[in-house]
Write a protein that holds these residues in place. Structure first.
Motif, PDB file in Angstrom:
ATOM      1  N   PRO A  28     -25.831  13.782  -3.876  1.00 15.20           N
ATOM      2  CA  PRO A  28     -24.241  14.090  -3.243  1.00 15.20           C
ATOM      3  C   PRO A  28     -23.754  15.400  -3.027  1.00 15.20           C
ATOM      4  O   PRO A  28     -23.241  15.639  -1.729  1.00 15.20           O
ATOM      5  CB  PRO A  28     -23.357  13.482  -4.193  1.00 15.20           C
ATOM      6  CG  PRO A  28     -24.147  12.429  -5.131  1.00 15.20           C
ATOM      7  CD  PRO A  28     -25.633  13.003  -5.203  1.00 15.20           C
ATOM      8  N   HIS A  29     -24.031  16.237  -3.673  1.00 12.04           N
ATOM      9  CA  HIS A  29     -23.417  17.817  -3.439  1.00 12.04           C
ATOM     10  C   HIS A  29     -23.976  18.461  -2.400  1.00 12.04           C
ATOM     11  O   HIS A  29     -23.415  19.550  -1.788  1.00 12.04           O
ATOM     12  CB  HIS A  29     -23.666  18.590  -4.849  1.00 12.04           C
ATOM     13  CG  HIS A  29     -25.165  19.002  -4.902  1.00 12.04           C
ATOM     14  ND1 HIS A  29     -25.918  18.408  -5.739  1.00 12.04           N
ATOM     15  CD2 HIS A  29     -25.766  20.163  -4.615  1.00 12.04           C
ATOM     16  CE1 HIS A  29     -27.463  18.945  -5.852  1.00 12.04           C
ATOM     17  NE2 HIS A  29     -26.987  19.966  -4.944  1.00 12.04           N
ATOM     18  N   GLU A  30     -25.066  17.751  -1.756  1.00 11.77           N
ATOM     19  CA  GLU A  30     -25.819  18.380  -0.859  1.00 11.77           C
ATOM     20  C   GLU A  30     -25.261  17.920   0.727  1.00 11.77           C
ATOM     21  O   GLU A  30     -25.810  18.181   1.812  1.00 11.77           O
ATOM     22  CB  GLU A  30     -27.374  18.240  -0.477  1.00 11.77           C
ATOM     23  CG  GLU A  30     -28.199  18.788  -1.747  1.00 11.77           C
ATOM     24  CD  GLU A  30     -29.508  18.228  -1.930  1.00 11.77           C
ATOM     25  OE1 GLU A  30     -30.448  18.876  -1.060  1.00 11.77           O
ATOM     26  OE2 GLU A  30     -29.862  17.562  -2.637  1.00 11.77           O
ATOM     27  N   PHE A  31     -24.121  17.154   0.458  1.00 14.34           N
ATOM     28  CA  PHE A  31     -23.490  16.484   1.856  1.00 14.34           C
ATOM     29  C   PHE A  31     -22.279  16.934   2.150  1.00 14.34           C
ATOM     30  O   PHE A  31     -21.509  17.391   1.182  1.00 14.34           O
ATOM     31  CB  PHE A  31     -23.509  15.004   1.827  1.00 14.34           C
ATOM     32  CG  PHE A  31     -24.960  14.277   1.618  1.00 14.34           C
ATOM     33  CD1 PHE A  31     -25.731  14.053   3.028  1.00 14.34           C
ATOM     34  CD2 PHE A  31     -25.654  14.251   0.404  1.00 14.34           C
ATOM     35  CE1 PHE A  31     -26.796  13.689   2.578  1.00 14.34           C
ATOM     36  CE2 PHE A  31     -27.066  13.826   0.359  1.00 14.34           C
ATOM     37  CZ  PHE A  31     -27.542  13.484   1.257  1.00 14.34           C
TER      38      PHE A  31
ATOM     39  N   GLN B  83     -11.498   6.272  -2.697  1.00 12.58           N
ATOM     40  CA  GLN B  83     -10.660   7.385  -1.938  1.00 12.58           C
ATOM     41  C   GLN B  83     -11.531   8.714  -1.949  1.00 12.58           C
ATOM     42  O   GLN B  83     -11.810   9.290  -0.631  1.00 12.58           O
ATOM     43  CB  GLN B  83      -9.219   7.561  -2.422  1.00 12.58           C
ATOM     44  CG  GLN B  83      -8.480   8.798  -1.865  1.00 12.58           C
ATOM     45  CD  GLN B  83      -7.014   8.801  -2.440  1.00 12.58           C
ATOM     46  OE1 GLN B  83      -6.625   8.052  -3.020  1.00 12.58           O
ATOM     47  NE2 GLN B  83      -6.490   9.821  -1.783  1.00 12.58           N
ATOM     48  N   ASP B  84     -12.014   9.078  -3.050  1.00 11.22           N
ATOM     49  CA  ASP B  84     -12.822  10.277  -3.170  1.00 11.22           C
ATOM     50  C   ASP B  84     -14.147   9.963  -3.549  1.00 11.22           C
ATOM     51  O   ASP B  84     -14.762   9.672  -4.484  1.00 11.22           O
ATOM     52  CB  ASP B  84     -12.224  10.800  -4.413  1.00 11.22           C
ATOM     53  CG  ASP B  84     -12.853  12.346  -4.789  1.00 11.22           C
ATOM     54  OD1 ASP B  84     -13.609  12.672  -3.669  1.00 11.22           O
ATOM     55  OD2 ASP B  84     -12.795  12.875  -5.705  1.00 11.22           O
ATOM     56  N   PRO B  85     -15.070  10.159  -2.521  1.00 13.18           N
ATOM     57  CA  PRO B  85     -16.421   9.786  -2.429  1.00 13.18           C
ATOM     58  C   PRO B  85     -17.187  10.816  -3.378  1.00 13.18           C
ATOM     59  O   PRO B  85     -18.305  10.480  -3.890  1.00 13.18           O
ATOM     60  CB  PRO B  85     -17.025   9.820  -0.865  1.00 13.18           C
ATOM     61  CG  PRO B  85     -16.006  10.964  -0.365  1.00 13.18           C
ATOM     62  CD  PRO B  85     -14.716  10.587  -1.026  1.00 13.18           C
TER      63      PRO B  85
ATOM     64  N   ARG C 191     -20.390  12.071   2.689  1.00 14.25           N
ATOM     65  CA  ARG C 191     -20.450  11.488   1.620  1.00 14.25           C
ATOM     66  C   ARG C 191     -19.733  10.173   1.670  1.00 14.25           C
ATOM     67  O   ARG C 191     -20.054   9.094   0.935  1.00 14.25           O
ATOM     68  CB  ARG C 191     -19.686  12.361   0.447  1.00 14.25           C
ATOM     69  CG  ARG C 191     -20.653  13.254  -0.144  1.00 14.25           C
ATOM     70  CD  ARG C 191     -20.057  14.012  -1.350  1.00 14.25           C
ATOM     71  NE  ARG C 191     -18.875  14.678  -0.967  1.00 14.25           N
ATOM     72  CZ  ARG C 191     -18.678  16.259  -0.878  1.00 14.25           C
ATOM     73  NH1 ARG C 191     -19.691  16.879  -0.858  1.00 14.25           N
ATOM     74  NH2 ARG C 191     -17.568  16.843  -0.753  1.00 14.25           N
ATOM     75  N   GLN C 192     -18.787   9.985   2.650  1.00 14.29           N
ATOM     76  CA  GLN C 192     -17.937   8.816   2.810  1.00 14.29           C
ATOM     77  C   GLN C 192     -18.929   7.766   3.584  1.00 14.29           C
ATOM     78  O   GLN C 192     -18.958   6.703   3.225  1.00 14.29           O
ATOM     79  CB  GLN C 192     -16.512   9.282   3.652  1.00 14.29           C
ATOM     80  CG  GLN C 192     -15.688   7.817   3.617  1.00 14.29           C
ATOM     81  CD  GLN C 192     -15.206   7.693   2.204  1.00 14.29           C
ATOM     82  OE1 GLN C 192     -15.774   7.190   1.468  1.00 14.29           O
ATOM     83  NE2 GLN C 192     -13.905   8.468   2.015  1.00 14.29           N
TER      84      GLN C 192
END
Length: 532
Positions: free
Chosen positions: A422-425, A369-371, A430-431
């Motif tokens: 990941p934090h750059e998206f 659920q949470d990418p 991310r999904q």
């Protein structure tokens, strides 16, 4: 007493030096009248929450600057008043419901302490009077067993109950304005309906104004008086609610209205080919009590569920939180203990040990659920996506990189992003990375656990179209779990409705949506505003 409560006039907000930083909110103007509901809508990053937080100057003072504009509350510019004056208004005359109650509530304090804090600070009410007021507030927001709930911590409550506690805190001092920032994000449709009807009832009783911040246009249509549409930090359109939906003027508004999930799943082959099935599947968790922790009962998370999924088919699983949807999926993938038969491609797998099940993991994957929570922040995109290949024993570095590049193209991302983190998206990107991670092993079945619940409608539509395309290209089967019935309808061939661990109704998607038989299914459809 004037009719206008708040006036925002040419407000600009930036983070950093105004001389060198582009504002994130640009010359925004609107007014909020007493007793009305004004909706502020737009996609993530449009500036909605920054605008709302600016009304009470809740942005970090060492980061946020206001290079222009005024925020007038009953004629007084709040950008020019001292902090002491703001503290008199915050939580007293203006209440706020934040987007995520689990992170907004203090995990170390009981519910009673958190509700009574604002009474003590603004009204000087303590002791039994404060407790009595807390009980009244819990009753007002529809929480049963108030005496018991006051002693609970936030993690002991459901998502809907935590949101109700947040509302109780915001209403403790009978505010004139309630700012509701995405108050129903990620809540079930029935809980959404309860929360919004509660706010409408309280507004009628207390005569307060509501600033509703949301990206869900279905909610806006049913609950707002006026709408301001934000795009890239600006208000691009403002109209009365029905007028905006009937004749939107700005291209971005029309884009938002057109982003509602539409279409139907790709057609299936005439001859079904069974892929996965279960027979009387059960997941019971023991309830232990007493000094010796004896089992006195069981919580029946999944209770006798039988289902089947064919090659290339999407089975939608719907139901409220706690109905057993995710537990069922984990049991089918042998990620949690269960009883009952599970058959994958004519092979019983319920008795296989983890070592025996490992090769099957390549053919059955899951997207969580949470990418942001399921993607390691310490690994690059390439490492995240290729991890499954490493686990399955693929050692050829060059072949792995080519697979990563191909799967990134498959999910619509530039292969060059594989070197980033990941934090750059954005949430939608991310999904897509999470889908790529599942896809790289070339599975036959992918479990999609609420993959679009926290995404904007425009991004949701993109993800749905991506999933349809991947299913057509690779003949994938999906077990699609969601409480968003519009998304389920757009993607699923068949639907199973779960309630309290059981499947209460199942069948072809069109039949479920157009001629639902079970009262619980009818309740879900009514709450989602979906007519047969």
């Amino acid at each position: 007493m004037t009719e206008t409560l708040f006036e925002i006039d040419n407000l600009s907000v930036c983070f950093g030096d105004p001389a060198s930083t582009e504002p994130v909110v640009k010359e925004v103007s609107f007014e909020l009248k007493r007793g009305e509901t004004l909706a502020l809508v737009g996609e993530s990053g449009s500036g909605k929450s920054v605008t709302a937080l600016s009304l009470l100057r809740l942005l970090p003072p060492h980061q946020a600057n206001y290079p222009g504009g005024e925020i007038r509350f009953e004629g007084t510019d709040l950008l020019k008043v001292p902090e002491s004056k703001l503290r008199e208004i915050r939580g007293n005359r203006v209440g706020m419901i934040f987007q995520e109650p689990m992170t907004s509530l203090n995990p170390l304090h009981r519910i009673e302490q958190q509700i009574t804090e604002t009474l003590r600070l603004h009204r000087g009410v303590t002791g039994s009077k404060a407790r009595q007021r807390a009980l009244e507030l819990l009753e007002l927001v529809g929480i049963d067993n108030g005496e018991e709930r006051l002693s609970h911590y936030p993690h002991e409550l459901s998502g809907g109950q935590r949101q109700r506690v947040m509302i109780a805190m915001a209403l403790a001092n009978d505010p004139e304005l309630l700012i509701a920032d995405e108050p129903t994000t990620a809540l079930d449709v029935t809980i959404q309906q309860q929360i919004l009807e509660l706010l409408r009832d309280l507004q009628s009783k207390l005569g307060m104004s509501i600033l509703l911040i949301t990206h869900d246009l279905n909610i806006v249509r049913r609950h707002a008086d006026r709408v301001c549409v934000m795009y890239q930090g600006r208000i691009v359109e403002e109209q009365p609610c029905q007028q905006l939906f009937n004749s939107p003027q700005h291209p971005y508004t029309r884009k938002l209205l057109d982003a509602e999930p539409t279409g139907r799943p790709i057609p299936l082959n005439d001859t079904p080919a069974p892929l996965l099935s279960s027979d009387h599947l059960r997941v019971w968790f023991p309830i232990k009590k007493g000094f010796f922790k004896r089992t006195v009962d069981h919580f029946k998370a999944v209770d006798g569920v039988s289902l089947n999924i064919d090659h290339g088919e999407t089975l939608g699983i719907v139901g409220e939180s706690g109905s057993g949807k995710t537990t069922l999926a984990l049991a089918l993938l042998r990620l949690t203990s269960s009883q009952g038969a599970i058959v994958f491609k004519d092979e019983p797998i319920e008795h296989l040990k983890q070592k025996q099940i490992k090769p099957l993991r390549q053919r059955m994957q899951i997207v969580f659920q949470d990418p942001y929570g399921s993607l390691s922040p310490r690994m690059s995109v390439a490492e995240i996506i290729a991890e499954g290949l490493l686990v399955q024993g693929m050692e050829d570095a060059e072949a792995k990189e080519q697979r990563v590049i191909q799967v990134l193209r498959d999910v619509g991302l530039d292969p060059e992003v594989r070197h980033r983190y990941p934090h750059e998206f954005s949430g939608g990107q991310r999904q897509r990375i999470a889908i790529a991670r599942a896809l790289i092993l070339k599975p036959e079945l992918i479990v999609l656990d609420e993959p679009t619940s926290a995404l904007d409608r425009t991004v949701q539509k993109q993800i749905i179209e991506l999933l349809r395309d991947l299913q057509k290209r690779y003949r994938l089967s999906y077990l699609f779990i969601s409480h968003d019935l519009a998304v389920v309808r757009a993607l699923s061939h068949r639907v199973a409705v779960m309630h309290k661990g059981r499947v209460v109704e199942s069948g072809p998607a069109d039949a479920i949506f157009e001629q639902a038989q079970h009262p619980y299914t009818q309740q879900l459809l009514e709450a989602a505003g979906i007519a047969g």
